[in-house]
Design an enzyme around this catalytic site. Structure first.
Site, PDB file in Angstrom:
ATOM      1  N   ALA A  68       0.842  -1.193   0.000  1.00 18.25           N
ATOM      2  CA  ALA A  68       0.000   0.000   0.000  1.00 18.25           C
ATOM      3  C   ALA A  68       0.885   1.254   0.000  1.00 18.25           C
ATOM      4  CB  ALA A  68      -0.928  -0.004   1.210  1.00 18.25           C
ATOM      5  N   GLY A 111       0.171  -5.013   0.557  1.00 14.81           N
ATOM      6  CA  GLY A 111      -0.976  -5.048  -0.343  1.00 14.81           C
ATOM      7  C   GLY A 111      -0.670  -5.728  -1.656  1.00 14.81           C
ATOM      8  N   GLU A 114      -1.175  -9.250  -0.949  1.00 10.24           N
ATOM      9  CA  GLU A 114      -2.621  -9.475  -0.832  1.00 10.24           C
ATOM     10  C   GLU A 114      -3.282  -9.506  -2.209  1.00 10.24           C
ATOM     11  OE1 GLU A 114      -3.671  -7.626   3.523  1.00 10.24           O
ATOM     12  OE2 GLU A 114      -2.727  -6.301   2.061  1.00 10.24           O
ATOM     13  N   GLU A 134       3.677  -4.993   7.434  1.00  6.08           N
ATOM     14  CA  GLU A 134       2.924  -3.882   8.015  1.00  6.08           C
ATOM     15  C   GLU A 134       3.237  -3.657   9.489  1.00  6.08           C
ATOM     16  OE1 GLU A 134       0.337  -5.540   4.634  1.00  6.08           O
ATOM     17  OE2 GLU A 134       1.629  -6.351   6.201  1.00  6.08           O
TER      18      GLU A 134
END
Length: 260
Positions: A68, A111, A114, A134
């Site tokens: 992210a 992300g 993911e 994270e």
């Protein structure tokens, strides 16, 4: 190459195969809100495009995606990763009905990992690394890893990656079931397109039904999943492609699947 947006490049690389390239290389393909929304929109279009039967997602040779956008999170806080547009885009990826392959080279973190977890098949270059770092910036995965990584790789490895922030190699990822094949570095996209081309030659409705049936194994009970499988094959038997496939088998010729 067709430019879908500045952040997602789309091109047809084989009959019925679409290649989507994450194109935010200056930020290591960090999944900003704009990028993930564009990706969701591109997949929505591909879902209703009858000419598309399989999609490959790739990044660059150095990174699939670093995760992210940390700058967005610093500026906007929780809202940067939890807003209606971003949630809707992730649903578009998760609900994409056609076969989806991720070609992963280099860094596949946060992300980005993911996103790879939402692919039906992951092809990784030898030098690819996968991680959920994270925790190192005071948070935890927020786009599905606590659930999907655990379901695929099991509690122990998921806990190791999520609690320690440590990454794993492509080989370990394959052993854990996160990756289908590991290939020579720089060849993940080539292999993924080859596989997509093979899948695109199969009857598209049956491929979509098969994907849905396999995914049901992660979302329901065994009995319910078996019933879903039974209803899916019942529908497959009603298609023109089923007749074409069996006729071609007995006539000893290649089938010509039209998606009917």
């Amino acid at each position: 190459m067709t430019k879908t947006s500045d952040l997602i490049l789309s091109t047809s690389v084989a009959p019925h195969v679409r290649l989507l390239t994450l194109n935010r290389t200056s930020k290591r393909n960090a999944l900003s809100n704009e990028l993930i929304v564009d990706l969701g929109a591109t997949l929505r279009d591909a879902a209703i495009d009858e000419d598309v039967r399989c999609v490959v997602i790739c990044g660059s040779d150095a990174f699939f995606s670093a995760g992210a956008d940390i700058k967005e999170m610093r500026e906007r806080g929780f809202e940067a990763i939890d807003n209606c547009a971003r949630r809707s885009a992730w649903r578009d990826v998760a609900n994409f009905p056609k076969p989806l392959i991720a070609a992963v080279e280099g860094i596949c973190f946060g992300g980005g990992h993911e996103l790879a977890l939402l692919a039906d098949i992951v092809i990784a270059g030898e030098g690819a690394v996968f991680g959920q770092p994270e925790i190192n910036i005071g948070i935890l995965p927020g786009d599905g890893a606590t659930q999907r990584l655990t379901r695929v790789a099991g509690k122990s490895l998921a806990m190791l990656m999520i609690l320690s922030g440590q990454s794993i190699t492509a080989r370990i990822a394959m052993q854990a079931g996160l990756v289908a094949e590991v290939v020579e570095s720089g060849r993940a996209q080539i292999r993924a397109v080859q596989l997509a081309d093979l899948i695109a030659q199969k009857p598209p409705r049956s491929a979509e039904l098969a994907k849905a049936a396999v995914l049901a194994a992660f979302q329901t009970t065994l009995d319910a999943g078996l019933e879903f499988e039974r209803q899916a094959i019942r529908f497959a038997f009603s298609t023109a492609d089923q007749q074409e496939g069996m006729n071609a088998f007995f006539e000893k010729r290649p089938p010509n699947y039209l998606g009917n």
